[in-house]
Design a protein around this motif. Structure first.
Motif, mmCIF file in Angstrom:
data_model
loop_
_atom_site.group_PDB
_atom_site.id
_atom_site.type_symbol
_atom_site.label_atom_id
_atom_site.label_comp_id
_atom_site.label_asym_id
_atom_site.label_seq_id
_atom_site.Cartn_x
_atom_site.Cartn_y
_atom_site.Cartn_z
ATOM 1 N N UNK A 97 0.795 -1.227 0.000
ATOM 2 C CA UNK A 97 0.000 0.000 0.000
ATOM 3 C C UNK A 97 0.824 1.271 0.000
ATOM 4 N N UNK A 98 2.132 1.172 0.272
ATOM 5 C CA UNK A 98 2.959 2.380 0.278
ATOM 6 C C UNK A 98 3.093 2.993 -1.109
ATOM 7 N N UNK A 99 2.784 2.214 -2.151
ATOM 8 C CA UNK A 99 2.878 2.747 -3.512
ATOM 9 C C UNK A 99 1.634 3.539 -3.923
ATOM 10 N N UNK A 100 0.620 3.556 -3.074
ATOM 11 C CA UNK A 100 -0.557 4.367 -3.356
ATOM 12 C C UNK A 100 -0.263 5.820 -3.003
ATOM 13 N N UNK A 101 -0.898 6.774 -3.671
ATOM 14 C CA UNK A 101 -0.683 8.192 -3.335
ATOM 15 C C UNK A 101 -0.957 8.454 -1.856
ATOM 16 N N UNK A 102 -0.059 9.174 -1.238
ATOM 17 C CA UNK A 102 -0.196 9.473 0.167
ATOM 18 C C UNK A 102 0.835 8.761 1.021
ATOM 19 N N UNK A 243 17.082 6.501 1.736
ATOM 20 C CA UNK A 243 15.857 5.868 2.250
ATOM 21 C C UNK A 243 15.181 6.793 3.246
ATOM 22 N N UNK A 244 15.958 7.383 4.162
ATOM 23 C CA UNK A 244 15.391 8.298 5.152
ATOM 24 C C UNK A 244 14.732 9.501 4.481
ATOM 25 N N UNK A 245 15.348 10.016 3.424
ATOM 26 C CA UNK A 245 14.767 11.150 2.711
ATOM 27 C C UNK A 245 13.407 10.785 2.121
ATOM 28 N N UNK A 246 13.309 9.620 1.497
ATOM 29 C CA UNK A 246 12.037 9.191 0.933
ATOM 30 C C UNK A 246 11.005 8.906 1.995
ATOM 31 N N UNK A 247 11.441 8.471 3.181
ATOM 32 C CA UNK A 247 10.509 8.127 4.258
ATOM 33 C C UNK A 247 9.871 9.370 4.863
ATOM 34 N N UNK A 248 10.664 10.425 5.046
ATOM 35 C CA UNK A 248 10.144 11.610 5.746
ATOM 36 C C UNK A 248 9.295 12.493 4.846
ATOM 37 N N UNK A 249 9.384 12.320 3.527
ATOM 38 C CA UNK A 249 8.547 13.117 2.624
ATOM 39 C C UNK A 249 7.184 12.433 2.525
ATOM 40 N N UNK A 250 6.258 12.869 3.354
ATOM 41 C CA UNK A 250 4.925 12.283 3.390
ATOM 42 C C UNK A 250 4.205 12.607 2.081
ATOM 43 N N UNK A 251 3.612 11.597 1.490
ATOM 44 C CA UNK A 251 2.877 11.804 0.245
ATOM 45 C C UNK A 251 3.575 11.248 -0.971
ATOM 46 N N UNK A 255 8.333 6.620 -1.556
ATOM 47 C CA UNK A 255 9.524 7.459 -1.687
ATOM 48 C C UNK A 255 9.975 7.641 -3.118
ATOM 49 N N UNK A 256 9.070 7.362 -4.083
ATOM 50 C CA UNK A 256 9.430 7.395 -5.498
ATOM 51 C C UNK A 256 9.992 8.748 -5.905
ATOM 52 N N UNK A 257 11.125 8.737 -6.546
ATOM 53 C CA UNK A 257 11.761 9.958 -7.015
ATOM 54 C C UNK A 257 12.620 10.614 -5.957
ATOM 55 N N UNK A 286 14.391 -3.433 -8.579
ATOM 56 C CA UNK A 286 14.622 -4.527 -7.631
ATOM 57 C C UNK A 286 13.681 -4.417 -6.432
ATOM 58 N N UNK A 287 13.574 -3.227 -5.859
ATOM 59 C CA UNK A 287 12.733 -3.055 -4.674
ATOM 60 C C UNK A 287 11.254 -3.233 -5.001
ATOM 61 N N UNK A 288 10.834 -2.760 -6.178
ATOM 62 C CA UNK A 288 9.430 -2.920 -6.562
ATOM 63 C C UNK A 288 9.093 -4.398 -6.756
#
Length: 315
Positions: A97-102, A243-251, A255-257, A286-288
């Motif tokens: 579900x993390x790949x859904x918007x939000x 990874x931390x950068x993608x985690x903290x950017x909510x939405x 963490x794509x991009x 790989x992760x996907x």
């Protein structure tokens, strides 16, 4: 402005950052000569495909370390410890579900599905908070303590300052937990007692193991592509920080991009921008695929486990 509106704006901003990061990655990929680099790779296409599939399987296995820590947290926060296999399967199936918007759907699905095993709302909420805190501590700790001096933007970082920041982060979490215990803050909100220190240490080790394995997969993929990697510690620091950068950017969905842009910004100097772009782009595949394999395994396990409410009513 209501809380719901604020959350919506934060998620929209995160999604906008994700889209902008993807556009930036795409433009840099085209301008840096990465397409020519692909054509000159000293590896056969079918060999690369096999390597990616093997790495995806290994990544899915590495995710089980975080799933195990989730089960340990929920067991420590429950009066009656939940069964291991359904909780692990629930974590695996909902992670997609993390790949859904939000980038929050996996938390909501995990919370709702875990309630079927008698876990309380308060316990699940606290487990999610602790899981996120431990993951961030592990990621930031590895980023600071590994070879961060080879990364652009962190080259001037004093190792003593890095250690001080990590210790301060851990002390802050410890003080917050002690304050919550001593002032009976948790009991006021009907939150169960905090897990013992030993459980938290085990869960932190699981998080560290995940990031080390992920960096190892990046290192293996880089060598398969014929790239020169000066040190594994540099890859560990860059991958953990991104990874931390993608985690903290909510939405940002998964963490794509954001993760890719952070990795290129940090490791582009040591690897070369075109090589960093190609490496992190293939690692996203790989992760996907790894998340997809884990989702399939979790869904099958949950289907075989059946509905726990029916089991309880039959007994």
């Amino acid at each position: 402005m209501t809380v719901a509106n604020t959350r919506g704006l934060v998620r929209a901003a995160g999604l906008a950052i994700s889209v902008a990061a993807v556009v930036w990655i795409g433009s840099r990929f085209a301008e840096s000569g990465a397409p020519d680099l692909i054509r000159r790779l000293p590896i056969a296409r079918w060999t690369l495909i096999v390597d990616i599939l093997a790495a995806a399987l290994a990544y899915a296995t590495a995710l089980l370390a975080i799933a195990f820590s989730w089960w340990r947290l929920t067991a420590a926060l429950s009066v009656t410890p939940p069964p291991a296999h359904p909780i692990l399967a629930t974590w695996a199936a909902t992670q997609y579900g993390k790949y859904l918007p939000g980038n929050v759907a996996h938390y909501a699905l995990r919370h709702a599905w875990s309630r079927r095993y008698g876990l309380s709302h308060a316990g699940l909420g606290l487990a999610s908070i602790l899981e996120a805190a431990l993951l961030l501590i592990a990621a930031l700790g590895l980023a600071l303590l590994a070879d961060a001096r080879q990364l652009r933007g962190l080259s001037m970082l004093d190792p003593r300052l890095a250690i001080a920041l990590l210790v301060a982060l851990i002390v802050f979490l410890g003080v917050a937990l002690h304050f919550a215990r001593s002032r009976r803050f948790l009991e006021r909100f009907h939150v169960p007692a905090l897990p013992p220190a030993g459980t938290l240490v085990v869960c932190l080790v699981c998080c560290v193991a995940f990031f080390v394995i992920a960096a190892g997969l990046l290192d293996g993929l880089a060598h398969a592509l014929g790239f020169t990697v000066e040190s594994f510690a540099m890859l560990l620091a860059a991958s953990a920080a991104s990874w931390a950068a993608g985690f903290v950017v909510i939405g940002a969905p998964g963490g794509l991009g954001v993760r890719e842009a952070a990795f290129v910004a940090l490791a582009g100097g040591a690897l070369g921008e075109s090589q960093a772009l190609l490496l992190i782009g293939l690692f996203r595949i790989v992760t996907f695929l790894g998340d997809t394999l884990l989702f399939a395994a979790g869904a099958i396990a949950l289907r075989r486990a059946g509905d726990p409410s029916q089991s309880r009513s039959a007994s």
